[in-house]
Design a protein around this motif. Structure first.
Motif, PDB file in Angstrom:
ATOM      1  N   GLU A  84       0.831  -1.198   0.000  1.00  0.00           N
ATOM      2  CA  GLU A  84       0.000   0.000   0.000  1.00  0.00           C
ATOM      3  C   GLU A  84       0.868   1.253   0.000  1.00  0.00           C
ATOM      4  O   GLU A  84       0.545   2.237  -0.675  1.00  0.00           O
ATOM      5  N   MET A  85       1.972   1.224   0.722  1.00  0.00           N
ATOM      6  CA  MET A  85       2.886   2.365   0.745  1.00  0.00           C
ATOM      7  C   MET A  85       3.497   2.590  -0.636  1.00  0.00           C
ATOM      8  O   MET A  85       3.653   3.727  -1.085  1.00  0.00           O
ATOM      9  N   LEU A  86       3.852   1.497  -1.333  1.00  0.00           N
ATOM     10  CA  LEU A  86       4.399   1.630  -2.681  1.00  0.00           C
ATOM     11  C   LEU A  86       3.366   2.225  -3.626  1.00  0.00           C
ATOM     12  O   LEU A  86       3.693   3.062  -4.480  1.00  0.00           O
ATOM     13  N   ARG A  87       2.106   1.827  -3.481  1.00  0.00           N
ATOM     14  CA  ARG A  87       1.056   2.388  -4.325  1.00  0.00           C
ATOM     15  C   ARG A  87       0.905   3.882  -4.069  1.00  0.00           C
ATOM     16  O   ARG A  87       0.695   4.669  -4.990  1.00  0.00           O
ATOM     17  N   GLN A  88       1.007   4.284  -2.824  1.00  0.00           N
ATOM     18  CA  GLN A  88       0.890   5.698  -2.507  1.00  0.00           C
ATOM     19  C   GLN A  88       2.059   6.482  -3.079  1.00  0.00           C
ATOM     20  O   GLN A  88       1.899   7.617  -3.522  1.00  0.00           O
ATOM     21  N   GLU A  89       3.251   5.875  -3.074  1.00  0.00           N
ATOM     22  CA  GLU A  89       4.400   6.561  -3.637  1.00  0.00           C
ATOM     23  C   GLU A  89       4.272   6.709  -5.153  1.00  0.00           C
ATOM     24  O   GLU A  89       4.699   7.693  -5.725  1.00  0.00           O
ATOM     25  N   ILE A  90       3.680   5.700  -5.801  1.00  0.00           N
ATOM     26  CA  ILE A  90       3.529   5.761  -7.252  1.00  0.00           C
ATOM     27  C   ILE A  90       2.486   6.796  -7.647  1.00  0.00           C
ATOM     28  O   ILE A  90       2.615   7.479  -8.659  1.00  0.00           O
ATOM     29  N   ALA A  91       1.434   6.943  -6.847  1.00  0.00           N
ATOM     30  CA  ALA A  91       0.354   7.878  -7.162  1.00  0.00           C
ATOM     31  C   ALA A  91       0.814   9.295  -6.832  1.00  0.00           C
ATOM     32  O   ALA A  91       0.506   9.842  -5.780  1.00  0.00           O
ATOM     33  N   ILE A  92       1.588   9.895  -7.742  1.00  0.00           N
ATOM     34  CA  ILE A  92       2.122  11.244  -7.553  1.00  0.00           C
ATOM     35  C   ILE A  92       1.332  12.209  -8.433  1.00  0.00           C
ATOM     36  O   ILE A  92       1.163  11.976  -9.630  1.00  0.00           O
ATOM     37  N   ASP A  93       0.846  13.277  -7.829  1.00  0.00           N
ATOM     38  CA  ASP A  93       0.093  14.281  -8.583  1.00  0.00           C
ATOM     39  C   ASP A  93       0.714  15.667  -8.453  1.00  0.00           C
ATOM     40  O   ASP A  93       0.040  16.669  -8.668  1.00  0.00           O
ATOM     41  N   ASP A  94       1.985  15.723  -8.092  1.00  0.00           N
ATOM     42  CA  ASP A  94       2.646  17.027  -7.933  1.00  0.00           C
ATOM     43  C   ASP A  94       2.678  17.818  -9.235  1.00  0.00           C
ATOM     44  O   ASP A  94       2.786  19.045  -9.221  1.00  0.00           O
ATOM     45  N   HIS A  95       2.625  17.133 -10.355  1.00  0.00           N
ATOM     46  CA  HIS A  95       2.655  17.812 -11.648  1.00  0.00           C
ATOM     47  C   HIS A  95       1.258  18.222 -12.121  1.00  0.00           C
ATOM     48  O   HIS A  95       1.132  18.858 -13.174  1.00  0.00           O
ATOM     49  N   LYS A  96       0.227  17.848 -11.351  1.00  0.00           N
ATOM     50  CA  LYS A  96      -1.145  18.144 -11.758  1.00  0.00           C
ATOM     51  C   LYS A  96      -1.791  19.255 -10.928  1.00  0.00           C
ATOM     52  O   LYS A  96      -2.579  20.026 -11.448  1.00  0.00           O
ATOM     53  N   VAL A  97      -1.471  19.281  -9.641  1.00  0.00           N
ATOM     54  CA  VAL A  97      -2.124  20.255  -8.762  1.00  0.00           C
ATOM     55  C   VAL A  97      -1.652  21.658  -9.106  1.00  0.00           C
ATOM     56  O   VAL A  97      -0.612  21.860  -9.755  1.00  0.00           O
ATOM     57  N   SER A  98      -2.414  22.647  -8.674  1.00  0.00           N
ATOM     58  CA  SER A  98      -2.036  24.040  -8.925  1.00  0.00           C
ATOM     59  C   SER A  98      -0.774  24.378  -8.141  1.00  0.00           C
ATOM     60  O   SER A  98      -0.447  23.737  -7.132  1.00  0.00           O
ATOM     61  N   LEU A  99      -0.067  25.416  -8.603  1.00  0.00           N
ATOM     62  CA  LEU A  99       1.173  25.805  -7.935  1.00  0.00           C
ATOM     63  C   LEU A  99       0.906  26.258  -6.504  1.00  0.00           C
ATOM     64  O   LEU A  99       1.703  25.980  -5.605  1.00  0.00           O
ATOM     65  N   HIS A 100      -0.212  26.930  -6.285  1.00  0.00           N
ATOM     66  CA  HIS A 100      -0.536  27.386  -4.939  1.00  0.00           C
ATOM     67  C   HIS A 100      -0.705  26.194  -3.991  1.00  0.00           C
ATOM     68  O   HIS A 100      -0.164  26.190  -2.861  1.00  0.00           O
ATOM     69  N   ASP A 101      -1.428  25.186  -4.442  1.00  0.00           N
ATOM     70  CA  ASP A 101      -1.612  23.991  -3.611  1.00  0.00           C
ATOM     71  C   ASP A 101      -0.302  23.237  -3.427  1.00  0.00           C
ATOM     72  O   ASP A 101      -0.043  22.672  -2.359  1.00  0.00           O
ATOM     73  N   LEU A 102       0.526  23.241  -4.456  1.00  0.00           N
ATOM     74  CA  LEU A 102       1.801  22.543  -4.367  1.00  0.00           C
ATOM     75  C   LEU A 102       2.714  23.214  -3.344  1.00  0.00           C
ATOM     76  O   LEU A 102       3.358  22.531  -2.536  1.00  0.00           O
ATOM     77  N   PHE A 103       2.773  24.535  -3.372  1.00  0.00           N
ATOM     78  CA  PHE A 103       3.602  25.252  -2.388  1.00  0.00           C
ATOM     79  C   PHE A 103       3.107  25.013  -0.970  1.00  0.00           C
ATOM     80  O   PHE A 103       3.903  24.841  -0.044  1.00  0.00           O
ATOM     81  N   ASN A 104       1.794  25.003  -0.802  1.00  0.00           N
ATOM     82  CA  ASN A 104       1.240  24.748   0.531  1.00  0.00           C
ATOM     83  C   ASN A 104       1.528  23.320   0.987  1.00  0.00           C
ATOM     84  O   ASN A 104       1.798  23.082   2.175  1.00  0.00           O
ATOM     85  N   ARG A 105       1.469  22.388   0.059  1.00  0.00           N
ATOM     86  CA  ARG A 105       1.716  20.990   0.411  1.00  0.00           C
ATOM     87  C   ARG A 105       3.165  20.786   0.840  1.00  0.00           C
ATOM     88  O   ARG A 105       3.449  20.059   1.800  1.00  0.00           O
ATOM     89  N   LEU A 106       4.090  21.431   0.118  1.00  0.00           N
ATOM     90  CA  LEU A 106       5.511  21.243   0.399  1.00  0.00           C
ATOM     91  C   LEU A 106       6.051  22.250   1.406  1.00  0.00           C
ATOM     92  O   LEU A 106       7.242  22.204   1.741  1.00  0.00           O
TER      93      LEU A 106
END
Length: 207
Positions: free
Chosen positions: A17-39
């Motif tokens: 399950e952890m490997l599946r979560q690592e594969i499911a990456i959406d950093d290239h899809k979310v908006s930049l504002h959400d990405l900055f807040n996430r990171l």
């Protein structure tokens, strides 16, 4: 024994399950504002040194882990005695054994089995050396390709552009890529001017 088996099964399912979560990456899809807040980073000032240190301790160094290459003598023995070569060695042994039996029975035994055994050994040696040389060259080419990865990267931390070791890059770093630089990690472009990428080292194409 049953408890151990159940625990192992649960641990295995958790790892999958952890490997599946690592594969499911959406950093290239979310908006930049959400990405900055996430990171927890800022596009202008980047991470702080304290943040970068904490993320580095959490995720580890920015390096590609590769399995250790076997010693050269192991590679050579593998090509000389592994796979189909083992059957050829067995055939050569049977030829010599048959010739030895005939020598004990007849005063002048036929030399066909002896010649065939020697021929099989020559085939094994030639094919084994050839395979070893090819594998050794591929290993050296892989090492040369790994050396193409840059050792340093320009990042913005605490509002200041600085040069840091490649292995110290962390998730959330604002990386500055200039003309002629090599990409030091998986990144998302947030701002660019006349940005072009040369993929010839990966695709083999001139353009």
């Amino acid at each position: 024994s049953r408890s151990t088996t159940v625990t192992s099964r649960i641990t295995e399912m958790f790892d999958i399950e952890m490997l599946r979560q690592e594969i499911a990456i959406d950093d290239h899809k979310v908006s930049l504002h959400d990405l900055f807040n996430r990171l927890l980073t800022d596009p202008h000032t980047g991470l702080t040194d304290q943040q970068a240190e904490l993320v580095l301790k959490r995720d580890g160094e920015n390096t590609i882990t590769t399995p250790l290459d076997p010693p050269t003598w192991v590679m050579f023995c593998k090509n000389l005695f592994g796979g189909f070569s083992l059957l050829l060695w067995l055939g050569a042994f049977l030829c010599f054994a048959h010739h030895s039996i005939e020598s004990g029975i007849h005063a002048e035994p036929a030399s066909e089995n002896l010649v065939l055994g020697i021929a099989l050994i020559l085939v094994i040696l030639i094919s084994g050396v050839f395979s070893f040389v090819q594998e050794f060259k591929e290993s050296e080419m892989k090492k040369e390709f790994d050396n193409l990865v840059p050792q340093n990267a320009s990042v913005i931390r605490d509002g200041t552009e600085m040069v840091t070791d490649l292995k110290n890059l962390v998730v959330g770093d604002i990386v500055v890529v200039k003309i002629g630089d090599q990409i030091p990690a998986d990144m998302r472009i947030i701002d660019s001017k006349n940005f072009k990428v040369d993929n010839s080292s990966l695709t083999g194409e001139s353009e």
